[in-house]
Structures are given as structure tokens and as C-alpha cells.
Design a protein around this motif. Structure first.
Motif, PDB file in Angstrom:
ATOM      1  N   PRO A   1      14.482  46.367  25.748  1.00 44.75           N
ATOM      2  CA  PRO A   1      15.125  47.443  24.980  1.00 44.75           C
ATOM      3  C   PRO A   1      16.098  48.285  25.797  1.00 44.75           C
ATOM      4  CG  PRO A   1      12.825  47.973  25.447  1.00 44.75           C
ATOM      5  CD  PRO A   1      13.026  46.546  25.862  1.00 44.75           C
TER       6      PRO A   1
ATOM      7  N   TYR B   1      18.622  48.295  29.153  1.00 42.82           N
ATOM      8  CA  TYR B   1      19.314  47.370  30.043  1.00 42.82           C
ATOM      9  C   TYR B   1      18.871  47.521  31.488  1.00 42.82           C
ATOM     10  CZ  TYR B   1      23.166  44.774  32.195  1.00 42.82           C
ATOM     11  OH  TYR B   1      23.909  43.876  32.925  1.00 42.82           O
TER      12      TYR B   1
ATOM     13  N   GLN C   1      24.393  41.704  19.119  1.00 40.52           N
ATOM     14  CA  GLN C   1      22.996  41.901  19.516  1.00 40.52           C
ATOM     15  C   GLN C   1      22.914  42.253  20.996  1.00 40.52           C
ATOM     16  OE1 GLN C   1      20.483  38.531  18.628  1.00 40.52           O
ATOM     17  NE2 GLN C   1      18.743  39.340  19.782  1.00 40.52           N
TER      18      GLN C   1
ATOM     19  N   ARG D   1      22.087  46.178  22.504  1.00 41.00           N
ATOM     20  CA  ARG D   1      21.026  46.493  23.448  1.00 41.00           C
ATOM     21  C   ARG D   1      21.547  47.350  24.596  1.00 41.00           C
ATOM     22  NH1 ARG D   1      18.290  43.459  27.508  1.00 41.00           N
ATOM     23  NH2 ARG D   1      20.312  42.542  28.068  1.00 41.00           N
TER      24      ARG D   1
END
Length: 487
Positions: free
Chosen positions: A260, A262, A392, A396
Motif C-alpha cells: 500500500p 511505496y 494501478q 499506489r
């Protein structure tokens, strides 16, 4: 004449003082171990010896190739990083002016064949270990792991040099009965690229049935095999994008997911995480992770100095999350400057930042493969699903990054390359990404400094320079090798 039945083994790729006409000269080489290995079909007798062979394969990740050269080769040859440090061999690589006597190129050739030889020991001999405690199931698993690792090394070799020798036998000794077979392994010819890829695919597809479960991040698992197959089918001549989609579909069923946050990928507190497909296990023991100190820290000049281009790309995109995880700027002046950065604000690669010997690094992670899948979808004309995957990965990183839309094949490839640049900077992928997509020369010929001036060496890059030279030392030792064009 007859050879001794027990001799010291030698590794392929080392410098051998071997004549091609005298059998006695063939053995005139220094042993690389003080332990004699019987020249037989069962050189390894116990389960412990078999497991030691496996430990060697993974301990190779503490080698100079993995701790330094892999990352340098992947990024310093691109607009992401400059060579840094003060090694003229690295400057040649960075500036597309490699010569055949470059010692880094020679050592990487040697390293890859040493790694392949370690894999071949398992593949050639593990079935013959007589110890009943080494079960047939474990033997099959070990061979699958070794095949995956061998495929990975052949994949790196064919991308660096093009036509590449295929060595499938571990050389532990020589006698009058196996001389010709051993000769072909020690003095191999380069095989055409398509033949190398066929061997890589055979190794990977053959390993799928017995590879360890994908949940193990420190071993060559089914997930790593699927990932490599996807990349191989995207990279080989005449790519097969249907296969890329097939293997990434299978990969997506292996339980992987994006983390969730980086920076959790690199903070040292989330090792062997859900996004990791295969990573090194830096443990300050049999795998001492010394590579971080080659890239990060102010005690001496480091390698892979972040470029103005990558900093500007992060800034233009307003991608502060990935920038701050990828690049660290010293708060105080360092003891040097270079042609790109002043000493007062000198940047360092930051994804490897633990200097106690415990640094892990990713060989393969899930975000990389989502973007490989997106690339295949673009090639198939499925722009909407490709954009979904790119978004996506972007989402994130930060919810503030604007989602992308893809309107054509070229638009999609350019946007995916940019996303891979932001997502995977300093992880050793960029050089191969640009070559795979056919964009290397057009993009790297436009490298500029902070004032907008083209860097003086960009015109050194041409089609021939997309492959490295065969090292001169190897040509001198092996009459069956040929040089790449342009060298």
C-alpha cells in the motif's frame, strides 16, 4: 594417453592455460578449490553436499555482479544515472565507448558462467546423490530451482551480448572418454539468439511443475519462473504477446499484490513482502550485502549518481513519493563535485540504504510484471486494460498522480516506459526496457544536462553498441568465439 581419474575441477570462464594440441597441457591450470572431486557420475554423495550446492547458488547474490554491476549495467547506461565514482571502466560503459579489453565486461562474462556452472552441478548430478535422506521430491525441486536460475543468467547474457554460448554441463574433471564433451563446454561457440531463447524457455517451462511455492521470496519459485517467461516472451525476437498475457495471468493467481505504501518496499522493515517475487536475503553472513555502500553514503564517491533527467522527470510529474524513496540528497556538502552536480547538493541512489550487511534487493517484483503485462496489452491493441494496469501502479505511488489514457500503440509504449522509469529507477531495468521496446537510441541520444545541452557522448550510441563486445580475454582463450560487429 590416460587422464587421472581424480582431478581438480575448474570453472568455465576463468583464464585457463590450456593448449589445443596437447592433452597434458589441458590440465595445466591452477585448481580453484583445495578439495579434489572424484571424476564420476556421483561426485556428490550426501544430502548435505546437495544442499550445499543449492546454498552456493543463492550465495552468488552476494557476488560483485549482483551487488554492483547488475544495477550499474541496467541504469548507468541510460538517462537515469551517471557512472559516478572514478573508475574508467565504468565511464566507458556509461558513455557507450566500451572496448573489448574493458575489465568490467570481462568479469561479468566470467561471473555469469560461474553462476551457470553452479546451476549445472545441480542439474547434472543431483539425481545421482545416493543418500536416501535426499528425497526424489526434493531432488526435483532442486533441479527446478537451478533451471530457473540458469535461465535467468542466460537471459541476462543474451541481452548483454546477443549470440551467447549455451553451457549445460558442469565441468568437474576430464579424461580420455569425456574430452570432446568437456572441450565443447570449456571452449563453447556462441549460439544464435533464437537458440538461446529456446533453451531459456525450455528451462523455465520445464521447471514450473516442481518449482517451490511462490510464497518463498528467497528461492527460485514458480512465481519467478512465470515472471521470467513473461519477460522472455516480451523480449525475444518476434515477441509472443499472447504468451506474455498467459504467463502474467498465471502470475496474478499466485497471491502477489502491491504494497500500500511505496517506501515500504525499501525501508528495510518489509522484507519478503507481498509484492516481492524474488529478492536477495542479505543476512550479514553467507550473503553479506555490501552493495549499499557502493551507491549510498558520503564517505567516498559512489556509483550510479542520479541524473538531472531522472530528478527532472520526478519533479515534472510531481511524483515526490517515488522521488524521495529513490534519491537522497546529502544535507551537507560532500567532499567532491562532478560535471553534473555541485558538492553542496549531491544526490545518491537511495533504494539500497542499509549498510550493515543486511540489505535485501529485488530481482523481480510484482509492479514490474504488471507493467510488462500492460506493454503486451498495448501491443495487442487493448489500450483500455493497459491503462488500467498503469494507473494501478501509479495510484499506489500517490493518489495525486493524474491517471493516464492511452490512445495508440506508440503513445502506450511511451507512457509505460515513463511509468517504468518512475517506478523502477535504480533497480537495474532501464537499459533492457529501452532495448526491448526499440527506443534505446531515440531516447538516449537526447540526454541533456541541467542547461539543456546534449551530453557530449550521446552520439557514441549506435545499433552495434546496444550489445557489448565479447571480452578480448575470452577471445584470446577460446578460438571458437567471435566478436560482435563494431568492436
Amino acid at each position: 594417453m590416460k587422464f587421472n581419474k581424480t582431478i581438480y575441477y575448474f570453472l568455465l570462464g576463468t583464464t585457463l592455460t590450456i593448449g589445443t594440441t596437447s592433452c597434458s597441457d589441458y590440465l595445466d591450470t591452477e585448481p580453484l578449490t583445495d578439495r579434489a572431486i572424484p571424476l564420476s557420475d556421483t561426485p556428490y554423495k550426501t544430502a548435505a553436499e546437495g544442499e550445499s550446492l543449492m546454498s552456493t547458488i543463492y550465495a552468488d547474490l552476494g557476488n560483485e555482479y549482483w551487488q554492483l554491476d547488475y544495477f550499474f549495467n541496467g541504469d548507468a547506461q541510460t538517462e537515469i544515472a551517471h557512472a559516478g565514482s572514478d573508475n574508467i571502466q565504468n565511464f566507458q560503459i556509461d558513455e557507450y565507448r566500451i572496448i573489448a579489453t574493458n575489465s568490467n565486461v570481462n568479469r561479468d562474462w566470467n561471473y555469469l558462467f560461474t553462476f551457470i556452472n553452479n546451476c549445472n552441478k545441480v542439474l547434472n548430478y543431483i539425481d545421482n546423490v545416493p543418500d536416501p535422506s535426499l528425497t526424489s521430491a526434493r531432488k526435483s525441486e532442486m533441479k527446478a530451482e537451478a533451471a530457473i536460475m540458469r535461465a535467468m543468467y542466460n537471459f541476462q547474457g543474451v541481452q548483454l551480448w546477443g549470440d551467447f554460448p549455451l553451457v549445460t554441463k558442469a565441468v568437474i574433471g576430464v579424461n580420455d572418454e569425456n574430452f570432446e564433451e568437456v572441450y565443447d563446454q570449456v571452449y563453447p561457440t556462441r549460439k544464435p539468439v533464437n537458440e538461446v531463447y529456446a533453451q531459456i524457455i525450455a528451462d523455465l517451462e520445464g521447471a514450473l511443475a516442481n518449482a517451490p511455492a511462490s510464497s518463498n521470496k528467497y528461492r527460485a519459485t514458480r512465481g519467478l519462473a512465470l515472471s521470467l517467461l513473461a519477460k522472455v516472451y516480451a523480449t525475444k525476437p518476434n515477441p509472443d504477446y499472447t504468451k506474455v498475457i498467459d504467463y502474467t495471468t498465471q502470475l496474478m493467481g499466485q497471491g502477489y499484490s502491491l504494497l500500500p505504501v511505496y517506501d515500504q518496499l525499501f525501508d528495510g522493515s518489509h522484507e519478503a513482502n507481498a509484492e516481492s517475487i524474488f529478492e536477495s536475503n542479505g543476512n550479514a553472513g553467507n550473503l553479506w550485502a555490501w552493495g549499499s555502500s557502493m551507491f549510498y553514503g558520503t564517505d567516498w564517491k559512489k556509483f550510479n549518481t542520479p541524473s538531472y533527467d531522472i530528478v527532472n522527470t520526478f519533479n515534472t510529474e510531481n511524483d515526490n513519493v517515488r522521488k524521495n524513496s529513490s534519491i537522497w540528497v546529502s544535507p551537507t556538502a560532500v567532499g567532491w563535485s562532478d560535471n553534473f552536480w555541485p558538492s553542496a547538493s549531491f544526490p545518491f541512489m537511495y533504494k539500497m540504504r542499509i549498510t550493515t550487511g543486511h540489505q535485501n534487493f529485488y530481482v523481480m517484483r510484482y509492479a514490474d510484471l504488471l507493467l510488462i503485462r500492460a506493454e503486451a496489452l498495448v501491443r495487442q491493441g487493448n489500450f483500455a486494460d493497459a491503462a488500467t494496469l498503469v494507473n494501478q501502479v501509479r495510484g499506489r505511488a500517490s493518489s495525486s498522480l493524474a491517471p493516464v489514457t492511452i490512445t495508440s500503440t506508440d503513445d502506450g509504449i511511451n507512457k509505460i516506459l515513463k511509468e517504468r522509469k518512475l517506478e523502477l529507477a535504480f533497480e537495474g531495468h532501464r537499459w533492457f526496457d529501452l532495448k526491448r521496446t526499440g527506443k534505446a537510441i531515440s531516447i538516449l541520444s537526447q540526454q541533456r544536462d541541467a542547461n539543456g545541452n546534449l551530453l557530449p557522448y550521446v552520439n557514441n550510441l549506435n545499433q552495434n553498441r546496444l550489445f557489448w563486445p565479447i571480452p578480448q580475454t575470452q577471445l584470446d582463450n577460446n578460438p571458437n568465439l567471435t566478436q560482435n560487429p563494431g568492436y
